[in-house]
Write an enzyme that holds these catalytic residues in place. Structure first.
Site, PDB file in Angstrom:
ATOM      1  N   GLU A   1       0.832  -1.207   0.000  1.00 53.90           N
ATOM      2  CA  GLU A   1       0.000   0.000   0.000  1.00 53.90           C
ATOM      3  C   GLU A   1       0.868   1.260   0.000  1.00 53.90           C
ATOM      4  O   GLU A   1       0.595   2.221   0.720  1.00 53.90           O
ATOM      5  CB  GLU A   1      -0.964  -0.026   1.191  1.00 53.90           C
ATOM      6  CG  GLU A   1      -1.947  -1.188   1.112  1.00 53.90           C
ATOM      7  CD  GLU A   1      -2.910  -1.254   2.288  1.00 53.90           C
ATOM      8  OE1 GLU A   1      -2.717  -0.499   3.262  1.00 53.90           O
ATOM      9  OE2 GLU A   1      -3.851  -2.067   2.236  1.00 53.90           O
TER      10      GLU A   1
ATOM     11  N   GLU B   1      -6.962  -7.672  -0.906  1.00 52.18           N
ATOM     12  CA  GLU B   1      -7.499  -7.697   0.460  1.00 52.18           C
ATOM     13  C   GLU B   1      -9.002  -7.470   0.403  1.00 52.18           C
ATOM     14  O   GLU B   1      -9.466  -6.383   0.051  1.00 52.18           O
ATOM     15  CB  GLU B   1      -6.843  -6.632   1.347  1.00 52.18           C
ATOM     16  CG  GLU B   1      -5.391  -6.926   1.690  1.00 52.18           C
ATOM     17  CD  GLU B   1      -4.813  -5.963   2.738  1.00 52.18           C
ATOM     18  OE1 GLU B   1      -5.576  -5.106   3.248  1.00 52.18           O
ATOM     19  OE2 GLU B   1      -3.612  -6.077   3.035  1.00 52.18           O
TER      20      GLU B   1
END
Length: 601
Positions: A180, A255
């Protein structure tokens, strides 16, 4: 007992060289993954092997497979593997290779997410605390000192994974680069350097990134030639954002959240099954690959729980139950069976690939009495003399507690302030408890120091380091007193500093007695006998704030502000016959009983 035997057998098998497995190819197509040249959908469940006792890896992996998933994903936490520069520990619960081989023997492919930064509600996002000993270091960027440490780490992990890649007969399909990054920074040279480290170290399977599905995050966080993971990706709009990059690589949901994290002082985070399943159904209907984060959360044992910082400091609880399909103790929840039922509809024939292992035994533990105590103030290491208090890392300490002591001159009472205190402190004047300083209530930590008769002479500030921030711009989260202490705006000088890592070496040297405690800050020791072992949750609701060890295993932190009042104690930490429990409480003068129950709540 059958589940214990299965776990033991799998553990023994994981240590053997293993029979030669057939090699495969795994490539990135333009829109889909290709296994042996044919389209392949990754259906993964994420579990973190370092959050689970090694003896239970096989049990958890069998349940991933039993749900109908074909892949397991795991983070790798660098700070647990390299506690000091150049000192590596890839044994026991840190043995990444053994975990990957166990997954393969149980019929699962593997996705590895080694960071070096992971986030994951883990202390410092998985980065080692010793990086913070360099006062001006910058992380997650091209700072050459940080990059050199990353290159060493990548080389070590690559040495474990090289022969476990899918084209060499292993189960590893992909390896993630960073995590991320588009939520944090935009240093393209840094991301490219990490990609180069993996390639130079012999990692030949596809690499991927994972970012939020927004244009800025994807632009800053993705890399040419790497698959694009979305955290999360649950709609056509999300996948279209990635497609606009025109990279010609598969896009997948890296995710998907069936649960969520919890901080101290909050209610337990819960995600309703009926709110989560439509997102999974959309991914299945549209042929998308995905990974469930988390499928099984596990536990932040020891001092590994991290923290977030939005408008204030928010430390994470010890349990990483995450409201996941498997609970903290690895037991299937109704959410697990709902997922399994949905996945079965999309599998030819609809049959489950294999059954669930037998449940691991749970036990109740009758109330445990404590008959010995040791004051932390009677068990101090040699002091380090400092002109002003420094952060914990500057004394070579990574975790635990730290005591700052000074002689008062000039002002002897008034407004006491600790600038940038991290994170929770109890304050004493001449051994008398004065009050607490708590970072969760705001950055300006201050209290009134009463004037004593006779005048106060010695000031003690005992600081607990809670989780380092694991997400966002405040990652450089040094612990202890990181700036200064003032009394009525006068900066206090001349300190004796006592590092208290509360590790095994420190605990073994504690001197206990049966005398009543005279001031807060005490270890309490008790013993209990078991006729049989099994998982249990130790109820700490009679205590205030502290840490628990059972047979030398650090179960983690407890705190009476909740929501967590019980700590998970795996049966693997217990033994038949005599067991020892040690509780360090920052406030208690007398112990409360501790009993074991089958559940977290």
């Amino acid at each position: 007992m059958r589940a214990f035997r299965l776990a033991t057998i799998a553990l023994l098998l994981s240590a053997l060289p293993g029979l030669a497995a057939p090699s495969h190819t795994f490539k990135l197509g333009r829109d889909e993954f290709l296994l042996d040249g044919k389209p392949f959908r990754i259906m993964a469940g994420e579990i973190h092997y370092q959050r689970i006792p090694r003896e239970y890896w096989a049990d958890r992996l069998m349940k991933v497979r039993a749900a109908g998933l074909n892949t397991v994903g795991t983070y790798v936490f660098w700070n647990a593997l390299e506690p000091e520069p150049g000192q590596w520990d890839l044994s026991g619960g840190n043995d990444l290779g053994a975990f990957v081989r166990t997954a393969q023997r149980l019929g699962l492919w593997v996705i590895v997410r080694p960071g070096p930064y992971a986030c994951a509600e883990w202390d410092f996002g998985g980065l080692p605390a010793w990086l913070l000993r360099t006062p001006d270091i910058k992380v997650r960027c091209s700072d050459p000192r940080y990059l050199a440490a990353c290159e060493s780490y990548v080389g070590k992990i690559a040495s474990v994974l090289r022969d476990l890649q899918v084209h060499k007969g292993g189960p590893v399909l992909m390896v993630q680069v960073e995590n991320e990054y588009g939520s944090y920074g935009n240093d393209r040279d840094y991301m490219a350097a990490l990609k180069g480290f993996w390639e130079s170290a012999g990692i030949e399977v596809p690499l991927f990134t994972a970012d939020g599905a927004t244009p800025p995050m994807l632009e800053a966080g993705t890399l040419p030639g790497c698959a694009i993971g979305l955290d999360p990706g649950t709609s056509e709009k999300d996948f279209d954002e990635a497609a606009r990059l025109e990279r010609g690589v598969p896009v997948f949901c890296s995710e998907l959240y069936p649960g969520w994290l919890t901080h101290w002082g909050e209610d337990w985070a819960r995600v309703k099954t009926e709110e989560f399943l439509p997102d999974l159904r959309w991914l299945l209907d549209h042929g998308k690959s995905f990974s469930l984060y988390m499928f099984h959360g596990g536990t932040n044992f020891g001092f590994w729980a991290g923290a977030n910082f939005s408008d204030r400091y928010q430390p994470d609880v010890t349990s990483y139950d995450y409201d996941a399909p498997l609970d903290e103790a690895g037991r299937p929840t109704p959410k697990f069976f709902a997922i399994r039922e949905l996945l079965a509809r999309y599998r030819p024939g609809g049959a489950d690939p294999r059954g669930l292992p037998e449940p691991i035994r749970t036990i109740a533990v009758p109330p445990i009495a404590f008959d010995e105590a040791a004051s932390v103030f009677d068990n101090l290491p040699p002091a380090v003399r400092s002109a002003q208090p420094g952060p914990m890392e500057s004394y070579g300490q990574n975790h635990g507690f730290i005591l700052y002591r000074t002689k008062l001159l000039g002002h002897r009472g008034g407004k006491l302030a600790a600038t940038d205190l991290r994170d929770y402190a109890t304050v004493f004047a001449d051994g008398r408890y004065v009050g607490t300083l708590d970072r969760t209530k705001g950055e300006a930590a201050a209290l009134d120091l009463p004037k004593g008769q006779p005048a106060n002479e010695t000031l003690d500030i005992l600081v607990e380091a809670m989780g380092r921030v694991n997400y966002g711009p405040r990652l450089l989260d040094r612990k202890g007193i990181t700036e200064r202490v003032t009394l009525n705006a006068m900066t206090l000088m001349g300190w004796d500093v006592y590092p208290l890592p509360m590790d095994g070496d420190y605990l073994r040297l504690l001197r206990y007695s049966r005398r009543p405690a005279e001031r807060p800050g005490n270890f309490f020791r008790g013993a209990f006998d078991l006729g049989t072992v099994g998982d249990t949750y130790l109820d700490m609701s009679g205590w205030r704030k502290g840490v628990v060890w059972v047979n030398g295993h650090n179960l983690g932190r407890y705190w009476d502000i909740g929501p967590q009042k019980r700590l998970y104690c795996p049966g693997t930490f217990l033994r038949t016959g005599a067991n020892e429990i040690v509780v360090f409480d920052l406030h208690a003068l007398a112990p409360a009983p501790v009993a074991g129950f089958a559940d977290l709540d």
